[in-house]
Design a protein around this motif. Sequence first.
Motif, short mmCIF file in Angstrom:
data_model
loop_
_atom_site.label_atom_id
_atom_site.label_comp_id
_atom_site.label_asym_id
_atom_site.label_seq_id
_atom_site.Cartn_x
_atom_site.Cartn_y
_atom_site.Cartn_z
N ARG A 112 0.82 -1.20 0.00
CA ARG A 112 0.00 0.00 0.00
C ARG A 112 0.86 1.25 0.00
N LEU A 113 0.29 2.26 -0.60
CA LEU A 113 0.85 3.61 -0.51
C LEU A 113 -0.35 4.51 -0.28
N GLY A 114 -0.48 4.95 0.96
CA GLY A 114 -1.68 5.68 1.34
C GLY A 114 -2.86 4.74 1.27
N LYS A 115 -3.91 5.17 0.59
CA LYS A 115 -5.11 4.34 0.44
C LYS A 115 -5.07 3.48 -0.81
N ARG A 116 -4.02 3.67 -1.61
CA ARG A 116 -3.90 2.93 -2.86
C ARG A 116 -3.14 1.62 -2.68
N GLN A 117 -3.58 0.62 -3.38
CA GLN A 117 -2.88 -0.66 -3.41
C GLN A 117 -1.96 -0.66 -4.62
N LEU A 118 -0.69 -0.99 -4.41
CA LEU A 118 0.27 -1.02 -5.51
C LEU A 118 0.20 -2.37 -6.23
N PRO A 119 0.50 -2.38 -7.53
CA PRO A 119 0.60 -3.67 -8.22
C PRO A 119 1.62 -4.56 -7.52
N SER A 120 1.38 -5.84 -7.50
CA SER A 120 2.20 -6.76 -6.71
C SER A 120 3.68 -6.76 -7.13
N TRP A 121 3.98 -6.46 -8.37
CA TRP A 121 5.35 -6.52 -8.85
C TRP A 121 6.18 -5.28 -8.50
N VAL A 122 5.55 -4.17 -8.16
CA VAL A 122 6.26 -2.90 -7.99
C VAL A 122 7.27 -2.97 -6.84
N THR A 123 6.86 -3.44 -5.69
CA THR A 123 7.76 -3.47 -4.54
C THR A 123 8.91 -4.43 -4.77
N GLY A 124 8.63 -5.60 -5.30
CA GLY A 124 9.70 -6.57 -5.57
C GLY A 124 10.70 -6.04 -6.59
N PHE A 125 10.23 -5.39 -7.63
CA PHE A 125 11.10 -4.83 -8.66
C PHE A 125 11.95 -3.70 -8.08
N PHE A 126 11.32 -2.84 -7.27
CA PHE A 126 12.07 -1.76 -6.63
C PHE A 126 13.15 -2.33 -5.71
N MET A 127 12.81 -3.36 -4.94
CA MET A 127 13.78 -3.95 -4.02
C MET A 127 14.96 -4.57 -4.79
#
Length: 149
Positions: free
Chosen positions: A109-124
Amino acid sequence: MSLAEKICLSAAFLFFMTGLLTGIWKYRHMARSEDATSPVYVDIAHRSSLLYSFAALLLAAFSAHSVLADWVNTTAAVAALVFFAFAIGTYVIHGLLQDTDNQLRRPHRLGKRQLPSWVTGFFMLLLIVGEVGGALVLGAGAMLGIWQG
């Protein structure tokens, strides 16, 4: 002084000041809280800023002793420092939004929005390559410099 050293020292100053200012933010939360605590990511932003400031000093020292080309050292320093800054920025955002106590918990999550599942893993993954890769290049250049000379 090389460009890489200048960039690292500038980042160290900015990260240190961020650590001091987020320390004030943390204290204000603690002073107002019945249990004398601050939100998780306010605390993480404070501590990580201070730690990254000293990591930036270490990168500056590696840059100073590296025998690699200036452009290699500068690129490696910027790669690591940009991701240090992104990490701190992410912690500050979560601290401001108070939207999570674990940014890696699914759904992301970022605020009230749900991020696509791949975004956090790709950023990491990018963060790991940038931070570890940049530090490895500068450290290896420094080790070559101090052990060859």
